[in-house]
Design an enzyme around this catalytic site. Structure first.
Site, PDB file in Angstrom:
ATOM      1  N   ARG A 131      -4.132  -1.163   2.011  1.00  0.00           N
ATOM      2  CA  ARG A 131      -5.013  -1.891   1.100  1.00  0.00           C
ATOM      3  C   ARG A 131      -5.430  -3.207   1.742  1.00  0.00           C
ATOM      4  NH1 ARG A 131      -5.860   2.177  -1.010  1.00  0.00           N
ATOM      5  NH2 ARG A 131      -5.364   2.834  -3.134  1.00  0.00           N
ATOM      6  N   HIS A 175     -13.065   2.650   4.524  1.00  0.00           N
ATOM      7  CA  HIS A 175     -12.092   3.257   3.600  1.00  0.00           C
ATOM      8  C   HIS A 175     -12.227   4.787   3.609  1.00  0.00           C
ATOM      9  CE1 HIS A 175      -9.513   2.426  -0.195  1.00  0.00           C
ATOM     10  NE2 HIS A 175      -9.193   3.598   0.319  1.00  0.00           N
TER      11      HIS A 175
HETATM   12  P1  NDP Z   1       4.522   6.232  -1.158  1.00  0.00           P
HETATM   13  O1  NDP Z   1       4.804   5.659  -2.493  1.00  0.00           O
HETATM   14  O2  NDP Z   1       4.878   7.663  -0.905  1.00  0.00           O
HETATM   15  O3  NDP Z   1       5.288   5.380  -0.028  1.00  0.00           O
HETATM   16  C1  NDP Z   1       5.334   3.999  -0.043  1.00  0.00           C
HETATM   17  C2  NDP Z   1       6.310   3.527   1.023  1.00  0.00           C
HETATM   18  O4  NDP Z   1       6.266   2.089   1.064  1.00  0.00           O
HETATM   19  C3  NDP Z   1       7.752   3.926   0.712  1.00  0.00           C
HETATM   20  O5  NDP Z   1       8.438   4.239   1.900  1.00  0.00           O
HETATM   21  C4  NDP Z   1       8.325   2.642   0.099  1.00  0.00           C
HETATM   22  O6  NDP Z   1       9.723   2.482   0.274  1.00  0.00           O
HETATM   23  C5  NDP Z   1       7.604   1.597   0.914  1.00  0.00           C
HETATM   24  N1  NDP Z   1       7.599   0.313   0.204  1.00  0.00           N
HETATM   25  C6  NDP Z   1       7.124   0.012  -1.026  1.00  0.00           C
HETATM   26  N2  NDP Z   1       7.358  -1.275  -1.333  1.00  0.00           N
HETATM   27  C7  NDP Z   1       8.020  -1.800  -0.283  1.00  0.00           C
HETATM   28  C8  NDP Z   1       8.564  -3.070  -0.017  1.00  0.00           C
HETATM   29  N3  NDP Z   1       8.475  -4.077  -0.894  1.00  0.00           N
HETATM   30  N4  NDP Z   1       9.188  -3.256   1.164  1.00  0.00           N
HETATM   31  C9  NDP Z   1       9.320  -2.247   2.048  1.00  0.00           C
HETATM   32  N5  NDP Z   1       8.809  -1.002   1.853  1.00  0.00           N
HETATM   33  C10 NDP Z   1       8.176  -0.785   0.706  1.00  0.00           C
HETATM   34  O7  NDP Z   1       2.992   5.967  -0.864  1.00  0.00           O
HETATM   35  P2  NDP Z   1       2.012   6.799   0.100  1.00  0.00           P
HETATM   36  O8  NDP Z   1       2.667   6.938   1.417  1.00  0.00           O
HETATM   37  O9  NDP Z   1       1.540   8.040  -0.566  1.00  0.00           O
HETATM   38  O10 NDP Z   1       0.738   5.827   0.166  1.00  0.00           O
HETATM   39  C11 NDP Z   1       0.824   4.522   0.685  1.00  0.00           C
HETATM   40  C12 NDP Z   1      -0.466   3.760   0.419  1.00  0.00           C
HETATM   41  O11 NDP Z   1      -1.509   4.219   1.280  1.00  0.00           O
HETATM   42  C13 NDP Z   1      -1.084   3.921  -0.959  1.00  0.00           C
HETATM   43  O12 NDP Z   1      -0.408   3.136  -1.923  1.00  0.00           O
HETATM   44  C14 NDP Z   1      -2.507   3.473  -0.731  1.00  0.00           C
HETATM   45  O13 NDP Z   1      -2.619   2.081  -0.952  1.00  0.00           O
HETATM   46  C15 NDP Z   1      -2.749   3.768   0.740  1.00  0.00           C
HETATM   47  N6  NDP Z   1      -3.765   4.816   0.923  1.00  0.00           N
HETATM   48  C16 NDP Z   1      -4.893   4.528   1.652  1.00  0.00           C
HETATM   49  C17 NDP Z   1      -5.843   5.495   1.873  1.00  0.00           C
HETATM   50  C18 NDP Z   1      -7.041   5.236   2.723  1.00  0.00           C
HETATM   51  O14 NDP Z   1      -7.930   6.082   2.780  1.00  0.00           O
HETATM   52  N7  NDP Z   1      -7.117   4.126   3.420  1.00  0.00           N
HETATM   53  C19 NDP Z   1      -5.682   6.857   1.324  1.00  0.00           C
HETATM   54  C20 NDP Z   1      -4.465   7.047   0.600  1.00  0.00           C
HETATM   55  C21 NDP Z   1      -3.549   6.050   0.406  1.00  0.00           C
HETATM   56  P3  NDP Z   1      10.756   3.513  -0.387  1.00  0.00           P
HETATM   57  O15 NDP Z   1      10.606   4.785   0.416  1.00  0.00           O
HETATM   58  O16 NDP Z   1      12.068   2.870  -0.182  1.00  0.00           O
HETATM   59  O17 NDP Z   1      10.351   3.674  -1.824  1.00  0.00           O
HETATM   60  C1  OXD Z   2      -6.030   6.285  -2.127  1.00  0.00           C
HETATM   61  C2  OXD Z   2      -7.155   5.801  -1.329  1.00  0.00           C
HETATM   62  O1  OXD Z   2      -5.229   5.493  -2.645  1.00  0.00           O
HETATM   63  O2  OXD Z   2      -8.051   6.615  -1.003  1.00  0.00           O
HETATM   64  O3  OXD Z   2      -5.917   7.524  -2.261  1.00  0.00           O
HETATM   65  O4  OXD Z   2      -7.193   4.624  -0.967  1.00  0.00           O
END
Ligand code: NDP
Ligand code: OXD
Length: 309
Positions: free
Chosen positions: A224, A272
């Protein structure tokens, strides 16, 4: 069942067709045509206007049109107690990993330097380590970050990751919590951000974090825009603490035409697109949760509102 649909892109017809195949008889109400709000059972949304969901008295489910849910939790008047689920679609996971592999390989193989050299018609061979000598750090080891880390490992990179809670990924040193961040950063020549946007992660890509990376490191942010402090990135590139950045997400989207990132020689901008939602593959996952809602079964991919992801 009546589903409110609200997207940033023109995909309502495609979603209606896909969901009707899976849940015959489902009615899609496309915002802003709400009809009788008391009839709406569920909402499938991207960045709903603040306050909108709270006007739906019988809403029982909020489903994100993407993997992230920050755009939902940004609404301060979200109806309390209504479950929020996010999209987990293996097709998107593969797409994100493709993007991460592409950008990490580009950075590893000095593509930004060769692009600048080409513009200057300069024939100069840069030092080139093997992937095994290139240390890559992945912030976030969830669905997307975990898959990207494993695939980078398959490409031969020396990969490590960081998450909130402890993780075990085969062959990938994993650090966690505030105490583990330094250990990840000090070894990350290429840093990939795949964290969710929450109060704990907003602005994490700032000058303090950049200063803890090896000099000349590169950053890939495909999570993000609000993870990044933009002025700190520009300063870190100017001082050569960072050598390059790849940005798929921005504080303001679309990125304003006069934004300095567009013209920066060492910033690669993509609009994006790292892992866009793909209705034909995403609809079965949305339909499954709508069925579960109808049948009173536990929902899949429910997010923890207290953690914000
Ligand atoms: P998940 O919820 O599966 O994974 C999030 C990860 O971040 C987990 O490992 C979590 O830790 C870790 N995390 C969360 N908070 C913290 C913190 N405070 N400190 C350290 N680690 C932290 O999310 P996804 O992998 O599915 O997606 C991640 C992000 O990717 C989405 O939220 C979105 O913003 C972005 N995205 C962007 C896209 C694009 O096209 N650019 C498309 C899709 C998504 P833990 O495992 O311990 O819970
Ligand atoms: C998502 C994105 O969160 O596309 O899926 O950013």
């Amino acid at each position: 069942m009546v589903l409110l649909f609200l997207s940033a892109v023109d995909s309502a017809a495609e979603w209606r067709a896909e969901l009707n195949k899976l849940l015959p008889g489902i009615e899609l109400r496309v915002w802003p045509e709400l009809g009788d709000v008391g009839e709406i059972d569920a909402a499938l949304v991207w960045r709903p206007p603040p306050g909108l969901l709270d006007t739906l008295p019988n809403l029982r489910l909020i489903a994100s049109l993407g993997a992230g849910v920050d755009h939902i939790f940004a609404d301060p008047s979200l109806p309390p107690g209504v479950p929020v689920v996010r999209l987990v679609d293996p097709y998107m996971t593969v797409a994100m990993s493709e993007y991460v592999q592409l950008q990490v390989l580009r950075l590893h193989r000095q593509d930004p330097a060769y692009l600048a050299q080409q513009q200057a018609r300069l024939w100069r061979q840069q030092p080139q380590p093997n992937a095994g000598q290139r240390r890559v750090g992945v912030l976030g080891l969830g669905v997307l970050g975990g898959d990207a880390a494993l695939r980078l490992k398959v490409l031969g990179f020396d990969v490590a990751g960081w998450s909130r809670t402890e993780k075990r990924l085969r062959g990938i040193p994993s650090f966690h919590g505030a105490a583990g961040l330094d250990a990840l950063l000090e070894r990350a020549e290429i840093l990939v951000c795949l964290l969710p946007l929450t109060p704990a992660t907003e602005g994490i890509l700032d000058r303090r974090l950049f200063a803890r990376l090896p000099r000349g490191a590169a950053v890939v942010n495909c999570a993000r825009g609000r993870h990044l402090v933009e002025a700190d990135l520009l300063a870190a590139l100017d001082s050569e603490q960072l050598s390059a950045a790849v940005l798929d997400v921005f504080r303001d989207e679309p990125l304003p035409r006069d934004h300095p990132f567009w013209r920066h020689q060492r910033i690669r901008v993509t609009p994006h697109v790292a892992a866009a939602t793909h209705p034909p593959t995403a609809a079965p996952h949305v339909a499954e949760n709508l069925r579960r809602l109808r049948d009173g079964k536990p929902l899949l991919n429910r997010v923890d509102a207290s953690e914000g992801y």
